[in-house]
Scaffold this motif. Structure first.
Motif, mmCIF file in Angstrom:
data_model
loop_
_atom_site.group_PDB
_atom_site.id
_atom_site.type_symbol
_atom_site.label_atom_id
_atom_site.label_comp_id
_atom_site.label_asym_id
_atom_site.label_seq_id
_atom_site.Cartn_x
_atom_site.Cartn_y
_atom_site.Cartn_z
ATOM 1 N N LEU A 7 0.830 -1.207 0.000
ATOM 2 C CA LEU A 7 0.000 0.000 0.000
ATOM 3 C C LEU A 7 0.866 1.260 0.000
ATOM 4 O O LEU A 7 0.629 2.190 -0.775
ATOM 5 C CB LEU A 7 -0.939 -0.004 1.212
ATOM 6 C CG LEU A 7 -1.808 1.247 1.377
ATOM 7 C CD1 LEU A 7 -2.757 1.400 0.192
ATOM 8 C CD2 LEU A 7 -2.568 1.193 2.690
ATOM 9 N N LYS A 8 1.891 1.267 0.840
ATOM 10 C CA LYS A 8 2.795 2.426 0.916
ATOM 11 C C LYS A 8 3.525 2.647 -0.398
ATOM 12 O O LYS A 8 3.644 3.777 -0.876
ATOM 13 C CB LYS A 8 3.783 2.236 2.065
ATOM 14 C CG LYS A 8 4.630 3.440 2.353
ATOM 15 C CD LYS A 8 5.461 3.224 3.611
ATOM 16 C CE LYS A 8 6.259 4.448 3.972
ATOM 17 N NZ LYS A 8 6.977 4.276 5.242
ATOM 18 N N MET A 9 3.995 1.564 -1.012
ATOM 19 C CA MET A 9 4.694 1.662 -2.298
ATOM 20 C C MET A 9 3.744 2.169 -3.385
ATOM 21 O O MET A 9 4.121 3.005 -4.208
ATOM 22 C CB MET A 9 5.273 0.299 -2.682
ATOM 23 C CG MET A 9 6.191 0.346 -3.881
ATOM 24 S SD MET A 9 7.076 -1.192 -4.164
ATOM 25 C CE MET A 9 5.763 -2.326 -4.503
ATOM 26 N N THR A 10 2.511 1.689 -3.366
ATOM 27 C CA THR A 10 1.520 2.118 -4.355
ATOM 28 C C THR A 10 1.181 3.599 -4.178
ATOM 29 O O THR A 10 1.134 4.349 -5.157
ATOM 30 C CB THR A 10 0.241 1.265 -4.235
ATOM 31 O OG1 THR A 10 0.599 -0.107 -4.404
ATOM 32 C CG2 THR A 10 -0.785 1.649 -5.281
ATOM 33 N N GLN A 11 0.969 4.015 -2.930
ATOM 34 C CA GLN A 11 0.665 5.424 -2.665
ATOM 35 C C GLN A 11 1.837 6.320 -3.069
ATOM 36 O O GLN A 11 1.636 7.399 -3.633
ATOM 37 C CB GLN A 11 0.312 5.622 -1.191
ATOM 38 C CG GLN A 11 -1.021 5.030 -0.807
ATOM 39 C CD GLN A 11 -1.267 5.064 0.692
ATOM 40 O OE1 GLN A 11 -0.342 4.948 1.499
ATOM 41 N NE2 GLN A 11 -2.528 5.231 1.054
ATOM 42 N N THR A 12 3.051 5.863 -2.806
ATOM 43 C CA THR A 12 4.241 6.633 -3.205
ATOM 44 C C THR A 12 4.301 6.766 -4.722
ATOM 45 O O THR A 12 4.539 7.864 -5.245
ATOM 46 C CB THR A 12 5.524 5.955 -2.671
ATOM 47 O OG1 THR A 12 5.444 5.837 -1.258
ATOM 48 C CG2 THR A 12 6.762 6.762 -3.060
ATOM 49 N N GLY A 13 4.077 5.686 -5.430
ATOM 50 C CA GLY A 13 4.082 5.712 -6.895
ATOM 51 C C GLY A 13 3.010 6.628 -7.460
ATOM 52 O O GLY A 13 3.252 7.361 -8.427
ATOM 53 N N ILE A 14 1.833 6.599 -6.865
ATOM 54 C CA ILE A 14 0.746 7.472 -7.324
ATOM 55 C C ILE A 14 1.116 8.935 -7.109
ATOM 56 O O ILE A 14 0.928 9.767 -8.009
ATOM 57 C CB ILE A 14 -0.580 7.113 -6.615
ATOM 58 C CG1 ILE A 14 -1.096 5.773 -7.119
ATOM 59 C CG2 ILE A 14 -1.624 8.217 -6.816
ATOM 60 C CD1 ILE A 14 -2.247 5.204 -6.304
ATOM 61 N N LEU A 15 1.666 9.259 -5.937
ATOM 62 C CA LEU A 15 2.065 10.645 -5.677
ATOM 63 C C LEU A 15 3.202 11.083 -6.603
ATOM 64 O O LEU A 15 3.224 12.232 -7.064
ATOM 65 C CB LEU A 15 2.442 10.824 -4.208
ATOM 66 C CG LEU A 15 1.259 10.809 -3.237
ATOM 67 C CD1 LEU A 15 1.736 10.691 -1.790
ATOM 68 C CD2 LEU A 15 0.391 12.057 -3.417
ATOM 69 N N MET A 16 4.131 10.173 -6.901
ATOM 70 C CA MET A 16 5.204 10.495 -7.855
ATOM 71 C C MET A 16 4.615 10.771 -9.236
ATOM 72 O O MET A 16 5.028 11.727 -9.908
ATOM 73 C CB MET A 16 6.227 9.358 -7.924
ATOM 74 C CG MET A 16 7.071 9.215 -6.680
ATOM 75 S SD MET A 16 8.112 7.737 -6.681
ATOM 76 C CE MET A 16 9.340 8.211 -7.896
ATOM 77 N N ALA A 17 3.656 9.958 -9.655
ATOM 78 C CA ALA A 17 3.008 10.171 -10.957
ATOM 79 C C ALA A 17 2.256 11.494 -10.984
ATOM 80 O O ALA A 17 2.267 12.198 -12.001
ATOM 81 C CB ALA A 17 2.056 9.011 -11.266
ATOM 82 N N ILE A 18 1.626 11.847 -9.868
ATOM 83 C CA ILE A 18 0.925 13.132 -9.784
ATOM 84 C C ILE A 18 1.917 14.278 -9.939
ATOM 85 O O ILE A 18 1.652 15.260 -10.642
ATOM 86 C CB ILE A 18 0.125 13.232 -8.466
ATOM 87 C CG1 ILE A 18 -1.094 12.293 -8.519
ATOM 88 C CG2 ILE A 18 -0.303 14.671 -8.186
ATOM 89 C CD1 ILE A 18 -1.809 12.124 -7.186
#
Length: 183
Positions: A7-18
């Protein structure tokens, strides 16, 4: 892999993409106001990630912001973007925004029991960190030495960045708070 880590890795990736999207889609991450103002809203995902996911993720998000800012400056090569071609101006301050936001929230949450107040103060710290460090980097490595501009133009640039900083603080207070409380 543990569910929490995923979950943390996914949230980090989403924020990086944003951050990447906000950088390269015009008038989202950098909002230019005719004249000499250019407001950045890219501190918002860095603040959100720093508070929700911690200082290490804040550092990663700050680095993402800094590198995309540097790449954007290289692509645009406009008069206002050229000062950000120096990584000491574009990358280093943004990494430190993530570090400052993450550790500010960790420290504040120990002393201030009302979470919204900790988030608001963290947002102010992050935005001020960006403004102060970018202005300092510009003063040390940027405009005057790069273009040999006069004192008047140098003062105008510093006032513009100062005004930008005030607007950016207001935006950083308003937007991250409800998002962080939901996440």
């Amino acid at each position: 892999m543990k569910k929490k880590n995923l979950l943390k890795m996914t949230q980090t990736g989403i924020l990086m993409a944003i951050i990447v999207a906000m950088t390269f889609i015009p008038y989202i991450g950098y909002i230019s106001i005719p004249g000499f103002l250019s407001i950045t809203t890219l501190a918002i995902p860095v603040i959100i990630g720093s508070v929700v996911l911690g200082p290490a993720v804040g550092t990663i998000l700050g680095a993402t912001w800094g590198v995309t800012n540097w790449i954007n400056a290289m692509i645009l090569a406009t008069a206002d973007a050229i000062v950000f071609q120096n990584p000491l101006v574009s990358v280093v301050p943004r990494i430190l925004v993530g570090v400052a936001a993450g550790w500010a929230y960790v420290g504040l949450s120990k002393f201030i029991k009302k979470r919204p107040i900790s988030i608001i103060i963290t947002s102010i710290v992050a935005s001020l960190t960006n403004t102060v460090l970018v202005l300092t980097a510009l003063n040390l490595f940027g405009t005057s030495s790069l273009f040999n501009l006069g004192d008047t133009i140098d003062l105008i640039i510093k006032v513009a960045f100062g005004l930008n900083g005030l607007i950016e603080i207001a935006v950083a207070i308003i937007i991250p708070l409800p998002i962080v409380l939901v996440l």
